[in-house]
Structure formats: structure tokens, C-alpha cells
Design a protein around this motif. Sequence first.
Motif, short mmCIF file in Angstrom:
data_model
loop_
_atom_site.label_atom_id
_atom_site.label_comp_id
_atom_site.label_asym_id
_atom_site.label_seq_id
_atom_site.Cartn_x
_atom_site.Cartn_y
_atom_site.Cartn_z
N LEU A 85 0.75 -1.09 -0.14
CA LEU A 85 0.17 0.07 -0.17
C LEU A 85 0.90 1.21 -0.06
O LEU A 85 1.66 1.39 0.70
N PHE A 86 0.58 2.32 -0.92
CA PHE A 86 1.37 3.42 -1.09
C PHE A 86 0.61 4.53 -1.14
O PHE A 86 -0.29 4.64 -1.79
N LYS A 87 0.99 5.75 -0.29
CA LYS A 87 0.20 6.90 -0.28
C LYS A 87 0.81 7.74 -1.56
O LYS A 87 2.22 7.79 -1.72
N LEU A 88 0.04 8.08 -2.51
CA LEU A 88 0.82 9.02 -3.82
C LEU A 88 0.86 10.26 -3.45
O LEU A 88 1.82 10.67 -3.96
N SER A 89 0.08 10.86 -2.79
CA SER A 89 0.07 12.45 -2.82
C SER A 89 -0.33 13.05 -1.49
O SER A 89 -1.53 12.35 -0.92
N ASN A 90 0.45 14.03 -1.01
CA ASN A 90 -0.19 14.82 0.19
C ASN A 90 -1.18 15.58 -0.22
O ASN A 90 -1.78 16.45 0.67
N ASP A 91 -1.20 16.22 -1.56
CA ASP A 91 -2.44 17.31 -2.07
C ASP A 91 -3.54 16.56 -2.14
O ASP A 91 -4.63 17.39 -1.81
N LEU A 92 -3.47 15.44 -2.96
CA LEU A 92 -4.82 14.85 -3.21
C LEU A 92 -4.89 13.40 -2.48
O LEU A 92 -3.95 12.70 -2.67
N PRO A 93 -6.22 13.01 -1.78
CA PRO A 93 -6.29 11.81 -1.19
C PRO A 93 -6.07 10.75 -2.16
O PRO A 93 -7.45 10.31 -2.45
N MET A 94 -5.06 10.26 -2.58
CA MET A 94 -4.82 8.97 -3.52
C MET A 94 -3.73 8.20 -2.86
O MET A 94 -2.85 8.47 -2.53
N ASP A 122 9.55 -6.01 -14.56
CA ASP A 122 10.88 -6.00 -15.54
C ASP A 122 12.02 -6.07 -14.66
O ASP A 122 13.27 -5.42 -14.65
N ASN A 123 11.89 -7.00 -13.51
CA ASN A 123 13.19 -7.04 -12.43
C ASN A 123 13.39 -5.70 -11.58
O ASN A 123 14.41 -5.80 -11.06
N ILE A 124 12.55 -4.87 -11.63
CA ILE A 124 12.61 -3.88 -10.74
C ILE A 124 11.57 -3.85 -9.76
O ILE A 124 10.38 -4.01 -10.01
N PRO A 125 11.72 -3.57 -8.28
CA PRO A 125 10.66 -3.73 -7.28
C PRO A 125 9.73 -2.60 -7.44
O PRO A 125 10.24 -1.53 -7.84
N MET A 126 8.47 -3.11 -7.56
CA MET A 126 7.40 -2.12 -7.81
C MET A 126 7.49 -1.10 -6.71
O MET A 126 7.03 0.19 -6.86
N GLU A 127 7.72 -1.52 -5.48
CA GLU A 127 7.90 -0.43 -4.32
C GLU A 127 8.83 0.73 -4.70
O GLU A 127 8.53 1.85 -4.49
N THR A 128 10.18 0.37 -5.40
CA THR A 128 10.87 1.54 -5.89
C THR A 128 10.17 2.40 -6.91
O THR A 128 10.38 3.58 -7.13
N LEU A 129 9.83 1.63 -7.78
CA LEU A 129 9.09 2.33 -9.03
C LEU A 129 7.89 3.28 -8.40
O LEU A 129 8.11 4.66 -9.01
N ILE A 130 7.21 2.90 -7.66
CA ILE A 130 6.15 3.77 -7.16
C ILE A 130 6.50 4.87 -6.11
O ILE A 130 5.89 5.91 -6.52
N LYS A 131 7.51 4.53 -5.54
CA LYS A 131 7.82 5.59 -4.67
C LYS A 131 8.60 6.89 -5.31
O LYS A 131 8.51 8.13 -5.24
N GLN A 132 9.39 6.26 -6.41
CA GLN A 132 10.05 7.32 -7.36
C GLN A 132 8.88 8.25 -8.24
O GLN A 132 9.01 9.29 -8.30
N TYR A 133 7.81 7.41 -8.77
CA TYR A 133 7.01 8.16 -9.45
C TYR A 133 6.19 9.13 -8.32
O TYR A 133 6.06 10.15 -8.83
#
Length: 338
Positions: free
Chosen positions: A35-44, A55-66
Motif C-alpha cells: 500500500l502506498f500513499k501517492l500524494s499529500n495534496d490529493l487523497p490518492m 521488469d526485474n525492478i521492485p514495484m515499491e521502488t518504482l511507485i515511490k520514485q513516481y
Amino acid sequence: MTSELLTMNKGAVALAADSAVTINGKKVRNGVEKLFKLSNDLPMGMMIFGNANFDNIPMETLIKQYSKNADFKSLENIENIQEDFLKYLGRVTPPFDFKKSIGNTIGEYADELKEKFSNISEEEFNKFIDEIEIDDSLDFVKSLPEFGLIDSLIEDILPNFVLDNEKDDLIIVLKMNFFMKMLSSSTGVVIAGFNEEDLFPSFVSFDLIVNNSGDIEIKSFKSEINYPFGVIVPFAQTDVIDTFLTGSSILLKNVLSYYFFHFINNYTDLIIESIKSTDIDESSKKECINQINGIKSFHSDTTSNFIEFFNNWEDIIMGPILSAINTLPKQELADLAY
């Protein structure tokens, strides 16, 4: 195995997930963030299930960078965030090496077919082909240059009784089956929250298949946009949640449907055999049997009606639960998800 849940009503969204995760379709470990919080501005928020890597990259890393770099205010709504996230993945993840992956996996698939087709009868072969279900979301592989790499290999494996004018179609079916197996380890994504421009919450869910030369291929797309009612949506392993919500498991429904279908088939066959053994004249026998065979043509419709009854029954059972969810405050919605 992963079990996840989204619940929402007109005032709140709650996401819940366990901590088990599958790595590349094989290894399972616990304690993983889903579970990941995307934004402090919008509740998403975002939730993942299935393969924890893309593609052999952790989704956790990809989502946090995004999440760190995206401008959520300018994106405004869930659909735009989904499109932006897919474009981001297309830029930062390497394109899938289809040629290399085919080389690594085609040998096992070819051996599997050789064993299957050795001494197979024509009837068994046709049944095997008919039972292959092709995933329409993988149609993009037909336009890949690598799609033709294994034609001759599969043609050599086909049984001798296959006619020349049938080979092309059969090769395509078996190739699609191969690509389905090769790309089976997908990553599920759920994006949910409140849009800048909508009164009510929204969610989208989809499975990431592969980075196809910068374009991210997806399947199993679902969405509810600006949705003003109560809803519960399970993801990944859904059987326990479905049983809780509907009062019966999907396994029970499938078993009952299976036995119902076979009962009505066998019942008419027994009647026909009974008529054959009677002393009535042959013309009357033939007429009776023709009438019963006519009834048999309606069996698929009868089974469909039986399954439709199950689905309507589940809606009746879930109705009061969804009505209650529609009025729950935030904390109680979160408690229900937990």
C-alpha cells in the motif's frame, strides 16, 4: 498468496492488503509493502498484487520514485494518473527482451508438446486445441518480429494426421499459448482516491504485462469513476472475500453448475436408453428419441439460466452489505476492510 480489498462509499476509500508477495511467479516472502500513499495534496493511494517486480525492478521502488516526481494536481483525476504512471514505467523500465526470453523458455514448451502429442489420437488432439483459451489482451504479440521465430519448431511437433491447410491456424494457437505461458507473471495495480474535479471517489485496476518497446501492455482493466455508492472489490486471491460477501464460495458454485449440467445431460440419455428397451413400435421410438434430442439442445441455455440464478442470488445477499457500506464513516469503513 495475496489477498487484497478495496472498499469505498461516497465519502471515503479504504484499501487493505496482507504482507505476502510473489517474486517472479515463484518465491513467496512476507513483510512486503503493498500500500502506498501517492500524494499529500490529493487523497490518492496505490496498491499492488501479484509479482512484486516489474521488469526485474521492485514495484515499491518504482511507485515511490513516481510519487516523488509526479505533479498530481495537474493530472487532476485517476484516469490521467493511470496514463501518466504507465508512461513513466515505459520510460524508466527496460523493454522486454522477447528474443532472449523465447530462447530461454521455448525448449521446455517444445518438450511439453512433444510428450503431449506422442501417440495422441486425432480426437484427443482436437479436444486439447479446443480447450486452449487465448487471452485477447496478448494480441499485440502477433505484431512482434519475434512472433515468427518458432513457427518451424512447432510445425515439426504437430502430429502427422494434421492436414497442410490446418497447420497455419494451429501454429498460431500454439504460439499464443506459448506467449501466454511466457508472460503469465503479471503485476496488479490499483489506484484509488478522490479526484480534483469529482465529488465522489474513483478507482482503476489493471495488470501490468510487459514493457513492449516503451509501451506498457496491460490487461484486466476495471474502473469506477466518480462513484456515489458503496462497493467492495477483492483482488488477487478472492475466494475467502467472495465467500464472506455472498455466503458461498466460487468453488461451490462451479461444482454445483458442473453437476447440474451433467445431471441434465445424463438424465435425457437415460430416458433415451429406456425408450430403446421398450416394446413400442420403431417409428414411435424414433419420434420419442427425436423429441428428447431436441430438448437436449436447450441444455446450455438451462445451465446458463442456473448460473444466472446464482449471480442474482449473490446480488440479493450482498445488497444489505453494500447498503450499509454506503453510510459508513471513514474509520468504520477502514475497520471493515481490516
